[in-house]
Scaffold this motif. Structure first.
Motif, short mmCIF file in Angstrom:
data_model
loop_
_atom_site.label_atom_id
_atom_site.label_comp_id
_atom_site.label_asym_id
_atom_site.label_seq_id
_atom_site.Cartn_x
_atom_site.Cartn_y
_atom_site.Cartn_z
N ALA A 162 -3.12 -1.57 3.95
CA ALA A 162 -4.03 -0.80 3.10
C ALA A 162 -4.21 0.57 3.73
N THR A 163 -4.01 1.62 2.94
CA THR A 163 -4.05 2.96 3.52
C THR A 163 -4.36 4.03 2.48
N HIS A 164 -4.95 5.13 3.00
CA HIS A 164 -5.10 6.36 2.21
C HIS A 164 -4.00 7.36 2.55
N ASP A 165 -3.18 7.03 3.53
CA ASP A 165 -2.20 7.98 4.07
C ASP A 165 -0.97 8.06 3.15
N GLU A 166 -1.03 8.98 2.19
CA GLU A 166 0.06 9.11 1.23
C GLU A 166 1.38 9.53 1.90
N GLU A 167 1.28 10.32 2.97
CA GLU A 167 2.50 10.74 3.67
C GLU A 167 3.19 9.53 4.30
N LEU A 168 2.39 8.65 4.89
CA LEU A 168 2.94 7.44 5.49
C LEU A 168 3.63 6.58 4.43
N VAL A 169 2.98 6.43 3.27
CA VAL A 169 3.55 5.65 2.18
C VAL A 169 4.87 6.25 1.72
N ALA A 170 4.89 7.58 1.59
CA ALA A 170 6.10 8.25 1.12
C ALA A 170 7.24 8.10 2.13
N ARG A 171 6.93 8.21 3.41
CA ARG A 171 7.97 8.09 4.44
C ARG A 171 8.55 6.68 4.50
N ALA A 172 7.68 5.70 4.28
CA ALA A 172 8.14 4.31 4.40
C ALA A 172 9.04 3.90 3.25
N GLY A 173 8.76 4.41 2.05
CA GLY A 173 9.58 4.05 0.90
C GLY A 173 9.53 2.58 0.54
N ARG A 174 8.34 1.99 0.65
CA ARG A 174 8.17 0.56 0.34
C ARG A 174 7.34 0.39 -0.93
N PRO A 175 7.39 -0.79 -1.56
CA PRO A 175 6.61 -1.02 -2.78
C PRO A 175 5.11 -0.84 -2.55
N VAL A 176 4.43 -0.42 -3.61
CA VAL A 176 3.01 -0.10 -3.54
C VAL A 176 2.23 -0.95 -4.54
N LEU A 177 1.15 -1.57 -4.06
CA LEU A 177 0.14 -2.20 -4.92
C LEU A 177 -1.03 -1.22 -4.99
N HIS A 178 -1.43 -0.83 -6.19
CA HIS A 178 -2.48 0.19 -6.32
C HIS A 178 -3.67 -0.37 -7.07
N LEU A 179 -4.87 -0.18 -6.48
CA LEU A 179 -6.12 -0.64 -7.06
C LEU A 179 -6.91 0.54 -7.60
N GLU A 180 -7.52 0.33 -8.76
CA GLU A 180 -8.48 1.30 -9.31
C GLU A 180 -9.67 0.53 -9.86
N HIS A 181 -10.84 0.81 -9.30
CA HIS A 181 -12.08 0.19 -9.77
C HIS A 181 -11.96 -1.34 -9.83
N GLY A 182 -11.35 -1.90 -8.79
CA GLY A 182 -11.27 -3.35 -8.67
C GLY A 182 -10.17 -4.03 -9.46
N ARG A 183 -9.32 -3.24 -10.12
CA ARG A 183 -8.22 -3.82 -10.89
C ARG A 183 -6.88 -3.37 -10.32
N MET A 184 -5.90 -4.26 -10.37
CA MET A 184 -4.55 -3.91 -9.91
C MET A 184 -3.83 -3.21 -11.06
N VAL A 185 -3.56 -1.90 -10.88
CA VAL A 185 -2.96 -1.14 -11.96
C VAL A 185 -1.50 -0.81 -11.68
N ASP A 186 -1.03 -1.10 -10.49
CA ASP A 186 0.37 -0.80 -10.16
C ASP A 186 0.90 -1.82 -9.19
N THR A 187 1.90 -2.56 -9.59
CA THR A 187 2.65 -3.43 -8.67
C THR A 187 4.10 -2.99 -8.70
N GLY A 188 4.29 -1.65 -8.73
CA GLY A 188 5.59 -1.07 -8.98
C GLY A 188 6.51 -1.00 -7.78
N GLU A 189 7.55 -0.23 -7.96
CA GLU A 189 8.59 -0.10 -6.97
C GLU A 189 8.19 0.89 -5.88
N ALA A 190 9.04 0.96 -4.86
CA ALA A 190 8.81 1.89 -3.76
C ALA A 190 8.73 3.31 -4.29
N ARG A 191 7.85 4.11 -3.65
CA ARG A 191 7.69 5.51 -4.06
C ARG A 191 8.65 6.40 -3.29
#
Length: 222
Positions: free
Chosen positions: A193-222
């Protein structure tokens, strides 16, 4: 490793912090969990490491419905999960070495059998020269790195990390990312779990994204 089906969670009689969450983590996968502060990231992690129960829905760990697991078996499930907490939870009366090696000692091993492994890990996270120091003498970043070392020292089946790079500089963030990637390569399922968008971008791994308690993204690596 992990499966959520229609999972919701609330604290006490308050509103639902998580609502109708559904996702799964395959063995050996590596995901990031993102979302604004208050989106429910820490709450979701609590459900996985069994610090809280869902108010409704089904949570499975290692193929077992956690609501059907006898209380006596829960400690054995927890031992398969490494957790890096935001608040570190270090034992102030133990040295850096003893804090890092604590999971191995709890598992019944004696310090002489894991001394070299713990020393190598502390060297990797930049604490090789602080092995005999007490937590009170460490900076916030050093405490963070020690908490990470403790969480990964016994190569858990699942590693959960809540903002693991929040108190370290960019260079150390990348070094820690390499540690997580290496642990994942050895078979550990990783969720960070992270706010570090640069870390997420460098890793290139799939992202689970939450907004207001709901899972809105179970998509592919960014």
């Amino acid at each position: 490793m992990v499966r959520f089906e229609g999972v919701s969670m609330r604290y006490g009689r308050g509103h639902e912090t998580l609502r109708d969450i559904g996702f799964s983590l395959a063995p050996g996968s590596f995901h990031f969990l993102t979302g604004a502060s208050g989106a429910g990231k820490s709450s979701l992690l609590k459900l996985i490491y069994l610090a809280h129960r869902a108010s409704r829905g089904r949570v499975e760990l290692f193929g077992r419905d956690v609501n059907l697991v006898p209380g006596a078996d829960l400690p054995f499930l927890r031992r398969r999960i490494g957790v890096v907490f935001q608040e570190f939870r270090l034992l102030e009366h133990l040295s850096v070495f003893d804090n890092a090696g604590l999971p191995l000692r709890i598992a019944g091993r004696k310090p002489d059998t894991y001394r070299d492994d713990v020393a190598e890990l502390l060297q990797w996270v930049g604490l090789g020269d602080r092995m005999h120091a007490l937590p009170a003498t460490l900076s916030g970043g050093e405490k963070q790195r020690l908490a990470i070392a403790r969480a990964v020292v016994d190569r858990p089946d699942i590693l959960l990390a809540d903002e693991p790079t929040g108190n370290v500089d960019p260079a150390m963030s990348l070094r820690l990312l390499r540690l997580f990637v290496e642990l994942n390569r050895l078979g550990t399922t990783v969720l960070i779990a992270t706010h570090d968008e640069e870390l997420v971008a460098r890793a290139g791994r799939p992202v689970l994204h939450l907004e207001h308690g709901r899972m809105v993204d179970t998509g592919e690596a960014r």
